[in-house]
Write an enzyme that holds these catalytic residues in place. Structure first.
Site, PDB file in Angstrom:
ATOM      1  N   SER A 236     -20.181   8.128  24.706  1.00 28.53           N
ATOM      2  CA  SER A 236     -20.608   6.631  25.148  1.00 28.53           C
ATOM      3  C   SER A 236     -22.175   6.214  25.145  1.00 28.53           C
ATOM      4  O   SER A 236     -22.683   7.273  25.034  1.00 28.53           O
ATOM      5  CB  SER A 236     -19.869   6.450  26.674  1.00 28.53           C
ATOM      6  OG  SER A 236     -19.593   5.148  27.031  1.00 28.53           O
ATOM      7  N   GLY A 272     -17.733   3.808  22.561  1.00 26.91           N
ATOM      8  CA  GLY A 272     -18.940   4.355  22.747  1.00 26.91           C
ATOM      9  C   GLY A 272     -20.114   3.592  22.049  1.00 26.91           C
ATOM     10  O   GLY A 272     -21.534   4.177  22.170  1.00 26.91           O
ATOM     11  N   GLU A 314     -12.279   1.053  20.055  1.00 28.10           N
ATOM     12  CA  GLU A 314     -12.040   0.739  21.347  1.00 28.10           C
ATOM     13  C   GLU A 314     -13.515   0.639  22.181  1.00 28.10           C
ATOM     14  O   GLU A 314     -13.797   1.353  23.014  1.00 28.10           O
ATOM     15  CB  GLU A 314     -11.466   2.042  22.108  1.00 28.10           C
ATOM     16  CG  GLU A 314     -10.187   2.554  21.558  1.00 28.10           C
ATOM     17  CD  GLU A 314      -9.454   3.763  22.305  1.00 28.10           C
ATOM     18  OE1 GLU A 314      -8.392   3.880  21.978  1.00 28.10           O
ATOM     19  OE2 GLU A 314     -10.241   4.635  22.619  1.00 28.10           O
ATOM     20  N   PRO A 315     -14.164  -0.409  21.796  1.00 28.49           N
ATOM     21  CA  PRO A 315     -15.466  -0.640  22.598  1.00 28.49           C
ATOM     22  C   PRO A 315     -15.169  -1.233  23.906  1.00 28.49           C
ATOM     23  O   PRO A 315     -14.202  -1.991  24.085  1.00 28.49           O
ATOM     24  CB  PRO A 315     -16.064  -1.868  21.854  1.00 28.49           C
ATOM     25  CG  PRO A 315     -14.944  -2.319  21.164  1.00 28.49           C
ATOM     26  CD  PRO A 315     -13.828  -1.616  20.947  1.00 28.49           C
ATOM     27  N   GLY A 316     -15.931  -0.515  25.023  1.00 26.43           N
ATOM     28  CA  GLY A 316     -15.668  -1.193  26.639  1.00 26.43           C
ATOM     29  C   GLY A 316     -17.007  -1.908  26.885  1.00 26.43           C
ATOM     30  O   GLY A 316     -17.108  -3.050  26.788  1.00 26.43           O
ATOM     31  N   ARG A 358     -24.295   3.976  38.573  1.00 28.63           N
ATOM     32  CA  ARG A 358     -24.623   4.399  37.051  1.00 28.63           C
ATOM     33  C   ARG A 358     -26.134   5.223  37.525  1.00 28.63           C
ATOM     34  O   ARG A 358     -26.232   6.254  36.977  1.00 28.63           O
ATOM     35  CB  ARG A 358     -24.772   3.482  36.069  1.00 28.63           C
ATOM     36  CG  ARG A 358     -23.286   2.947  35.873  1.00 28.63           C
ATOM     37  CD  ARG A 358     -23.275   2.302  34.557  1.00 28.63           C
ATOM     38  NE  ARG A 358     -23.333   3.110  33.377  1.00 28.63           N
ATOM     39  CZ  ARG A 358     -24.586   3.439  32.599  1.00 28.63           C
ATOM     40  NH1 ARG A 358     -25.496   2.535  32.860  1.00 28.63           N
ATOM     41  NH2 ARG A 358     -24.494   4.092  31.898  1.00 28.63           N
ATOM     42  N   TYR A 362     -25.700   9.076  36.555  1.00 28.17           N
ATOM     43  CA  TYR A 362     -26.250   9.477  35.374  1.00 28.17           C
ATOM     44  C   TYR A 362     -27.782   9.426  35.119  1.00 28.17           C
ATOM     45  O   TYR A 362     -28.204   9.429  34.075  1.00 28.17           O
ATOM     46  CB  TYR A 362     -25.541   8.529  34.096  1.00 28.17           C
ATOM     47  CG  TYR A 362     -24.194   8.157  34.216  1.00 28.17           C
ATOM     48  CD1 TYR A 362     -23.146   9.210  34.266  1.00 28.17           C
ATOM     49  CD2 TYR A 362     -23.681   6.866  34.625  1.00 28.17           C
ATOM     50  CE1 TYR A 362     -21.837   9.025  34.383  1.00 28.17           C
ATOM     51  CE2 TYR A 362     -22.267   6.915  34.894  1.00 28.17           C
ATOM     52  CZ  TYR A 362     -21.290   7.766  34.853  1.00 28.17           C
ATOM     53  OH  TYR A 362     -20.081   7.442  34.881  1.00 28.17           O
ATOM     54  N   CYS A 389     -27.162   5.301  52.788  1.00 25.36           N
ATOM     55  CA  CYS A 389     -28.080   6.370  53.523  1.00 25.36           C
ATOM     56  C   CYS A 389     -28.238   7.616  52.352  1.00 25.36           C
ATOM     57  O   CYS A 389     -27.516   8.605  52.657  1.00 25.36           O
ATOM     58  CB  CYS A 389     -27.308   6.573  54.707  1.00 25.36           C
ATOM     59  SG  CYS A 389     -28.463   7.196  55.976  1.00 25.36           S
ATOM     60  N   TYR A 419     -18.930  -0.846  33.882  1.00 26.47           N
ATOM     61  CA  TYR A 419     -19.010   0.691  34.683  1.00 26.47           C
ATOM     62  C   TYR A 419     -19.580   0.551  35.895  1.00 26.47           C
ATOM     63  O   TYR A 419     -20.372   1.451  36.434  1.00 26.47           O
ATOM     64  CB  TYR A 419     -19.300   1.889  33.859  1.00 26.47           C
ATOM     65  CG  TYR A 419     -18.814   2.005  32.369  1.00 26.47           C
ATOM     66  CD1 TYR A 419     -17.462   2.426  32.476  1.00 26.47           C
ATOM     67  CD2 TYR A 419     -19.134   1.899  31.294  1.00 26.47           C
ATOM     68  CE1 TYR A 419     -16.659   2.698  31.650  1.00 26.47           C
ATOM     69  CE2 TYR A 419     -18.400   1.919  30.116  1.00 26.47           C
ATOM     70  CZ  TYR A 419     -17.056   2.601  30.242  1.00 26.47           C
ATOM     71  OH  TYR A 419     -16.439   2.906  29.198  1.00 26.47           O
TER      72      TYR A 419
HETATM   73  N1  LLP Z   1     -12.080   5.124  24.338  1.00 24.70           N
HETATM   74  C1  LLP Z   1     -12.128   6.285  25.207  1.00 24.70           C
HETATM   75  C2  LLP Z   1     -11.102   7.181  24.866  1.00 24.70           C
HETATM   76  C3  LLP Z   1     -12.861   6.439  26.168  1.00 24.70           C
HETATM   77  O1  LLP Z   1     -12.821   7.532  26.769  1.00 24.70           O
HETATM   78  C4  LLP Z   1     -13.771   5.430  26.506  1.00 24.70           C
HETATM   79  C5  LLP Z   1     -14.852   5.656  27.639  1.00 24.70           C
HETATM   80  C6  LLP Z   1     -13.923   4.288  25.604  1.00 24.70           C
HETATM   81  C7  LLP Z   1     -13.121   4.216  24.427  1.00 24.70           C
HETATM   82  C8  LLP Z   1     -15.113   3.084  25.694  1.00 24.70           C
HETATM   83  O2  LLP Z   1     -16.266   3.629  25.577  1.00 24.70           O
HETATM   84  P1  LLP Z   1     -17.353   2.584  25.799  1.00 24.70           P
HETATM   85  O3  LLP Z   1     -17.376   1.773  24.384  1.00 24.70           O
HETATM   86  O4  LLP Z   1     -17.619   1.729  26.840  1.00 24.70           O
HETATM   87  O5  LLP Z   1     -18.763   3.541  25.721  1.00 24.70           O
HETATM   88  N2  LLP Z   1     -18.758   5.583  33.306  1.00 24.70           N
HETATM   89  C9  LLP Z   1     -19.822   5.947  31.985  1.00 24.70           C
HETATM   90  C10 LLP Z   1     -18.842   5.834  30.821  1.00 24.70           C
HETATM   91  C11 LLP Z   1     -17.861   6.537  30.612  1.00 24.70           C
HETATM   92  C12 LLP Z   1     -16.916   6.371  29.414  1.00 24.70           C
HETATM   93  C13 LLP Z   1     -15.509   6.925  29.516  1.00 24.70           C
HETATM   94  N3  LLP Z   1     -14.924   6.710  28.197  1.00 24.70           N
HETATM   95  C14 LLP Z   1     -21.001   5.283  31.961  1.00 24.70           C
HETATM   96  O6  LLP Z   1     -20.967   4.310  33.061  1.00 24.70           O
HETATM   97  O7  LLP Z   1     -21.918   5.069  31.239  1.00 24.70           O
END
Ligand code: LLP
Length: 470
Positions: A236, A272, A314-316, A358, A362, A389, A419
């Site tokens: 990611s 990612g 799969e962008p988030g 975050r 991280y 605290c 996130y």
């Molecule tokens: N597909 C799969 C299988 C995943 O595990 C993830 C994220 C995504 C897509 C989406 O990734 P993105 O495009 O959002 O980077 N909590 C962490 C990030 C954890 C990501 C987990 N998997 C943070 O805040 O940086």
């Protein structure tokens, strides 16, 4: 005389020429300052949002989410079309899911990826067609899998040998046919600018490449399972295409060998794609990424003499990240002497690691601006901290803010769309803030804020009407 190495500011943090400016990469496109210097989002002053809904407040710019969803879809459509295939974009709901966001992205032509029964129920409650959902997870329960199959979910991304047998039993019992992808570990890890390629990976997701062939063979034996291809997600907050290229090439090797045993119509390369959190982050534009990743797959297929599969992504974070801005009110300020005449100003706000974990989880960097007015003071190295605290309760570790910031001022932290809400907690019994969508000068609550009463309602030791019934 201080050398730069002695400065408490990190090397990447530049002293801004204008401490009130809004660096384009980290703010939603609608962010501006009005004639009084107040930050506005979709035309609404941050001061009125704070007055109406209180602080902390997570503001989501609906047009920004929709624009990013459209940009992803058209970039991948174009790149796929130019390479003789199709591409589907799944929004990774783990970044931030509620029914409104689910409807916006589906409206813009995206599918949705869910990774728990809870996320699945949100998508279903939003009225998303089950066929356009993908279901991830390394430990989907039998009940979750049954529910997914029963509602007719589009794709289940299989993560383990045990899951294959669970699914085999479910499809036999329900006399259904379920499309599945097999998640593999390519050995490529990517984080921001670097990637690491290993032969073996010590992690929980998916099948090592060497074991995937056996898993696919088993799936192909089961009448109710329709093997549709491989899935791989490498990490990611990735910048650049090198990691995606390397991973695609490794996965295509297996994809080509699976073609000898039957059809392998598709390939999902995960998400990612990185975003900017501070002004120095410079993510690759999605048009470039899409073109380069899809042509890397096309080159790999041509080299192996195999047909181009239908692709999915799969962008988030890259869909919702820059759409979110968190508003906080400053409660206290404190100057900490660091020696040699250096001072770090601590600005304590009314939220913190419960609404944005975050930085604590991280070491993530964010930026901040004074939102309720334009500052008139000189840039002061500041650290925005929460009310929890815990000394690691940092919201923005390093930022220059005007030295006249005072209690009662509002601060805005951009790039909090992904996130942050989804990782929020009630640490220290702090209620989770409301989430408000803004568009064309109007604001709407899309997720209600919690009250202390909500939090107390779970404490079984407090007598209440509900407790009487139990
Ligand atoms: N597909 C799969 C299988 C995943 O595990 C993830 C994220 C995504 C897509 C989406 O990734 P993105 O495009 O959002 O980077 N909590 C962490 C990030 C954890 C990501 C987990 N998997 C943070 O805040 O940086």
């Amino acid at each position: 005389m201080l050398s730069p190495a002695d400065s408490p500011a990190p090397e990447w943090l530049v002293v801004p020429d204008d401490v009130n400016d809004l660096a384009t990469a980290v703010w939603p496109a609608s962010a501006a300052r009005d004639g009084d210097g107040v930050l506005t989002l979709a035309g609404i002053p941050a001061t009125s949002l704070a007055q109406t809904y209180g602080t902390p407040l997570l503001v989501i710019d609906e047009d920004q989410v929709r624009d990013r969803a459209r940009a992803f879809r058209s970039a991948f459509d174009r790149a796929a079309g130019e390479n003789g295939t199709t591409a589907q974009v799944y929004y990774a709901g783990k970044a931030f899911l509620c029914t409104s966001v689910a409807r916006w992205v589906v409206d813009e032509g995206l599918c949705i990826d869910v990774c728990t029964g809870g996320e699945l129920e949100v998508a279903l409650a939003a009225g998303v067609a089950p066929a356009s959902l993908g279901f991830h997870g390394n430990n989907k329960s039998v009940a979750e899998l049954e529910r997914a199959v029963e509602v007719g979910i589009g794709t289940i991304i299989v993560d383990s040998a045990i899951e294959i047998e669970r699914l085999a039993a479910i499809v036999a019992r329900t006399d259904s046919v379920q499309r599945v992808l097999v998640r593999v570990i390519s050995g490529v890890h990517a984080e921001t600018h670097e990637f690491l390629a290993t032969a073996h990976e010590d992690q929980k997701f998916g099948f090592p490449l060497a074991e995937a062939e056996e898993a696919v063979a088993r799936i192909r034996e089961i009448d109710g399972l329709d093997f549709a291809g491989l899935h791989c997600h490498i990490g990611s907050q990735i910048f650049g295409v090198a990691g995606f290229r390397e991973s695609a090439s490794r996965v295509l090797e297996l994809h080509a060998s699976l073609l000898e045993g039957g059809p392998v119509p598709s390939l999902n390369l995960g998400g990612g794609f990185g975003i900017a959190y501070t002004r120095v982050d410079d993510p690759t534009p999605i048009e470039t990424l899409a073109a380069e990743i899809v042509s890397a797959v096309a080159e790999g297929c041509a080299a192996r003499g195999i047909p181009m599969p239908a692709l999915s992504f799969e962008p988030g974070r890259a869909i919702v990240g820059a759409a979110g801005v968190t508003l906080y009110e400053v409660g206290t300020t404190k100057d900490v002497e660091l020696g040699s005449g250096m001072v770090r100003r601590y600005l304590s706000v009314d939220g913190g690691m419960s609404d944005n974990a975050r930085p604590a989880l991280y070491g993530a960097q964010f930026s901040a601006r004074l939102a309720s007015r334009s500052g008139i003071g000189a840039p002061q190295l500041s650290r925005v901290v929460g009310k929890h605290c815990e000394s690691g309760d940092i919201v923005v570790e390093h930022e220059y803010l005007p030295d006249d910031v005072a209690p009662g001022d509002l601060l805005a932290v951009p790039s909090t769309g992904a996130y942050c809400a989804s990782l929020a907690s009630n640490y220290n019994h702090v209620p989770r803030p409301p989430i408000v969508a803004v568009r064309d000068g109007r604001s709407t609550v899309i997720v209600r804020g919690e009250s202390i009463a909500d939090i107390l309602s779970r404490d079984a030791g407090i007598p209440s009407a509900d407790a009487e019934r139990l």
